[in-house]
Design a protein around this motif. Structure first.
Motif, PDB file in Angstrom:
ATOM      1  N   PRO A   1       0.763  -1.194   0.107  1.00 41.79           N
ATOM      2  CA  PRO A   1       0.264   0.093  -0.007  1.00 41.79           C
ATOM      3  C   PRO A   1       0.792   1.229  -0.001  1.00 41.79           C
ATOM      4  O   PRO A   1       2.183   1.156   0.369  1.00 41.79           O
ATOM      5  CB  PRO A   1      -0.898   0.047   1.154  1.00 41.79           C
ATOM      6  CG  PRO A   1       0.128  -0.914   2.192  1.00 41.79           C
ATOM      7  CD  PRO A   1       0.772  -1.845   1.062  1.00 41.79           C
TER       8      PRO A   1
ATOM      9  N   GLY B   1      -5.951  -1.883   0.026  1.00 44.36           N
ATOM     10  CA  GLY B   1      -5.884  -1.092  -1.149  1.00 44.36           C
ATOM     11  C   GLY B   1      -5.130  -1.355  -2.544  1.00 44.36           C
ATOM     12  O   GLY B   1      -5.024  -0.673  -3.511  1.00 44.36           O
ATOM     13  N   THR B   2      -4.708  -2.779  -2.518  1.00 47.01           N
ATOM     14  CA  THR B   2      -3.846  -3.304  -3.925  1.00 47.01           C
ATOM     15  C   THR B   2      -4.425  -4.124  -4.603  1.00 47.01           C
ATOM     16  O   THR B   2      -3.970  -4.345  -5.726  1.00 47.01           O
ATOM     17  CB  THR B   2      -2.451  -3.647  -3.244  1.00 47.01           C
ATOM     18  OG1 THR B   2      -2.770  -4.926  -2.422  1.00 47.01           O
ATOM     19  CG2 THR B   2      -1.897  -2.702  -2.254  1.00 47.01           C
TER      20      THR B   2
ATOM     21  N   GLU C   1     -14.024  -3.222  -4.375  1.00 39.40           N
ATOM     22  CA  GLU C   1     -14.566  -1.956  -4.919  1.00 39.40           C
ATOM     23  C   GLU C   1     -16.121  -1.723  -4.812  1.00 39.40           C
ATOM     24  O   GLU C   1     -16.606  -2.813  -5.203  1.00 39.40           O
ATOM     25  CB  GLU C   1     -13.948  -2.257  -6.364  1.00 39.40           C
ATOM     26  CG  GLU C   1     -14.433  -0.973  -7.421  1.00 39.40           C
ATOM     27  CD  GLU C   1     -13.715  -0.865  -8.610  1.00 39.40           C
ATOM     28  OE1 GLU C   1     -13.819   0.072  -9.543  1.00 39.40           O
ATOM     29  OE2 GLU C   1     -13.067  -2.109  -9.152  1.00 39.40           O
TER      30      GLU C   1
ATOM     31  N   HIS D   1      -9.421   8.766  -2.214  1.00 35.51           N
ATOM     32  CA  HIS D   1      -9.003   7.659  -2.734  1.00 35.51           C
ATOM     33  C   HIS D   1      -7.629   7.548  -2.165  1.00 35.51           C
ATOM     34  O   HIS D   1      -6.724   8.207  -2.212  1.00 35.51           O
ATOM     35  CB  HIS D   1      -8.806   7.615  -4.200  1.00 35.51           C
ATOM     36  CG  HIS D   1     -10.222   7.684  -4.892  1.00 35.51           C
ATOM     37  ND1 HIS D   1     -11.181   6.712  -5.021  1.00 35.51           N
ATOM     38  CD2 HIS D   1     -10.972   8.766  -5.420  1.00 35.51           C
ATOM     39  CE1 HIS D   1     -12.237   7.066  -5.343  1.00 35.51           C
ATOM     40  NE2 HIS D   1     -12.259   8.118  -6.080  1.00 35.51           N
TER      41      HIS D   1
ATOM     42  N   ASP E   1      -6.123   4.013  -2.468  1.00 38.86           N
ATOM     43  CA  ASP E   1      -5.549   2.727  -2.975  1.00 38.86           C
ATOM     44  C   ASP E   1      -4.811   2.844  -4.070  1.00 38.86           C
ATOM     45  O   ASP E   1      -4.208   4.089  -4.249  1.00 38.86           O
ATOM     46  CB  ASP E   1      -6.878   2.096  -3.634  1.00 38.86           C
ATOM     47  CG  ASP E   1      -7.269   3.041  -4.921  1.00 38.86           C
ATOM     48  OD1 ASP E   1      -7.061   2.463  -6.126  1.00 38.86           O
ATOM     49  OD2 ASP E   1      -8.103   3.878  -4.802  1.00 38.86           O
ATOM     50  N   THR E   2      -4.284   1.710  -4.713  1.00 41.52           N
ATOM     51  CA  THR E   2      -3.191   1.852  -5.661  1.00 41.52           C
ATOM     52  C   THR E   2      -3.719   1.206  -6.959  1.00 41.52           C
ATOM     53  O   THR E   2      -3.032   0.792  -7.783  1.00 41.52           O
ATOM     54  CB  THR E   2      -2.005   1.054  -5.350  1.00 41.52           C
ATOM     55  OG1 THR E   2      -2.234  -0.326  -4.927  1.00 41.52           O
ATOM     56  CG2 THR E   2      -1.075   1.737  -4.025  1.00 41.52           C
TER      57      THR E   2
ATOM     58  N   MET F   1     -12.427   1.848  -3.033  1.00 47.69           N
ATOM     59  CA  MET F   1     -11.971   0.522  -2.365  1.00 47.69           C
ATOM     60  C   MET F   1     -11.971   1.071  -0.932  1.00 47.69           C
ATOM     61  O   MET F   1     -11.500   1.573  -0.354  1.00 47.69           O
ATOM     62  CB  MET F   1     -10.296   0.350  -2.514  1.00 47.69           C
ATOM     63  CG  MET F   1      -9.824   0.330  -4.292  1.00 47.69           C
ATOM     64  SD  MET F   1     -11.042  -0.765  -5.136  1.00 47.69           S
ATOM     65  CE  MET F   1     -10.738  -0.379  -6.807  1.00 47.69           C
TER      66      MET F   1
ATOM     67  N   SER G   1      -9.763   3.597   1.468  1.00 48.29           N
ATOM     68  CA  SER G   1     -10.398   4.995   0.967  1.00 48.29           C
ATOM     69  C   SER G   1     -11.482   5.423   1.751  1.00 48.29           C
ATOM     70  O   SER G   1     -12.196   4.378   2.389  1.00 48.29           O
ATOM     71  CB  SER G   1     -10.934   4.834  -0.523  1.00 48.29           C
ATOM     72  OG  SER G   1      -9.709   4.364  -1.498  1.00 48.29           O
TER      73      SER G   1
END
Length: 317
Positions: A222, A269-270, A275, A285, A287-288, A302, A306
């Motif tokens: 993350p 968040g990866t 979602e 936001h 996430d990645t 996400m 988030s």
């Protein structure tokens, strides 16, 4: 919002293919076809009810009978890789979810691929896809040692050494990114997957030299967050419930504490499993997974990392 179903699979093969890297071949116990997937896709493995991890598919998308993944054993990790290496042997049953793809291979006449360590896995089917359509491509593949680099010998044997550079750190030092990313070109796509320092270095070099929109990354870790957290109101439209998300909990934790079941995996968040559609409010936001353009629409978020930029958020849950 992502939806998927659980698939009960069996481990057909489990092979140690490099130092600390276990390759698994999975299939349905009855031999039925598995869901189709494209290069860049990943699946979730439900190792225990509270241990769900995401792994890139690295086999052949045309093979509908098996899925192949490779897992690096990380002793300092959160337990997923250790469980895989310890428990998943031929004949073992495991629950999988997916596939889903937040790292798709976009059509282009030319590609530059950069991999670090186990980050080679999502790039393997991309190389095959690029080769199959006659696209020009190169691969720079780094790792700690040659013995730790999965598929290195296989790649060189299949494609020849001309387009592939295998660069173990103990032999060559840091990857020569200026050489690998020389000659910026709007018609060339750059794909990179690996540890955070590599991704940050590629991003910095790319941002300074290449046209926007030509870089595609997949992160395993993350992003670090420095923005302070505030409470906000969370409305669940389909459940007709309103919750308060406190600074010490995520949206995912608040939703699950309220008894609403949602799919999730990495909680960092990866992976993109959690979602969720946003009906009102502006997400923060963290996430990645989402691109800058996807973030700007504020259509999904996400919920594991988030949050909300204002005081109220409405989700399709």
């Amino acid at each position: 919002m992502t939806t998927t179903c659980d698939l009960e699979l069996s481990v057909e093969q489990a092979e140690l293919i490099a130092d600390g890297v276990l390759a698994l071949t999975l299939r349905a116990p009855d031999g039925a076809d598995l869901p189709a997937w494209d290069p860049g896709a990943h699946i979730d493995l439900v190792l225990t009810p509270d241990l769900i991890r995401t792994y890139s598919l690295c086999g052949d998308p045309a093979d509908r009978r098996t899925w192949r993944i490779a897992v690096l054993n990380e002793p300092a990790g959160r337990g997923g890789s250790a469980h895989v290496h310890r428990e998943l042997a031929p004949g073992t049953k495991v629950t999988a979810r997916g596939p889903r793809n937040h790292f798709p291979l976009h059509p282009a006449p030319r590609y530059r691929f950069v991999a670090g360590g186990i980050g080679i896995t999502p790039l393997l089917p991309m190389l095959a896809a690029a080769e199959s359509v006659g696209a020009e491509w190169t691969l720079l593949y780094g790792g700690r040692t040659r013995q730790s680099m999965a598929y290195a010998d296989e790649l060189t044997a299949r494609y020849g050494p001309g387009r592939i550079r295998i660069a173990p750190h103990d032999e060559t030092g840091l990857l020569d990114l200026p050489a690998a990313l020389a000659d910026p070109d709007p018609d060339t796509r750059v794909y990179c997957c690996g540890p955070t320092p590599l991704l940050d270095a590629v991003t910095a070099h790319h941002t300074a030299n290449w046209p926007p929109g030509t870089l595609h990354l997949e992160r395993f870790q993350p992003l670090e967050q420095e923005t302070p957290l505030d409470s906000f109101e969370l409305e669940l439209a389909r459940s007709t419930r309103t919750l308060t998300v406190t600074p010490d909990q995520s949206v995912l934790e608040a939703v699950r504490s309220a008894g609403v079941e949602v799919l999730y995996s990495c909680t960092e968040g990866t992976c993109g499993t959690c979602e969720t559609d946003v009906l009102d409010g502006v997400p923060d936001h963290r996430d990645t997974v989402l691109t800058d353009a996807e973030r700007a629409t504020n259509e999904t978020m996400m919920i594991c990392v988030s949050r909300c930029k204002g005081t109220r958020l409405v989700l399709d849950l």
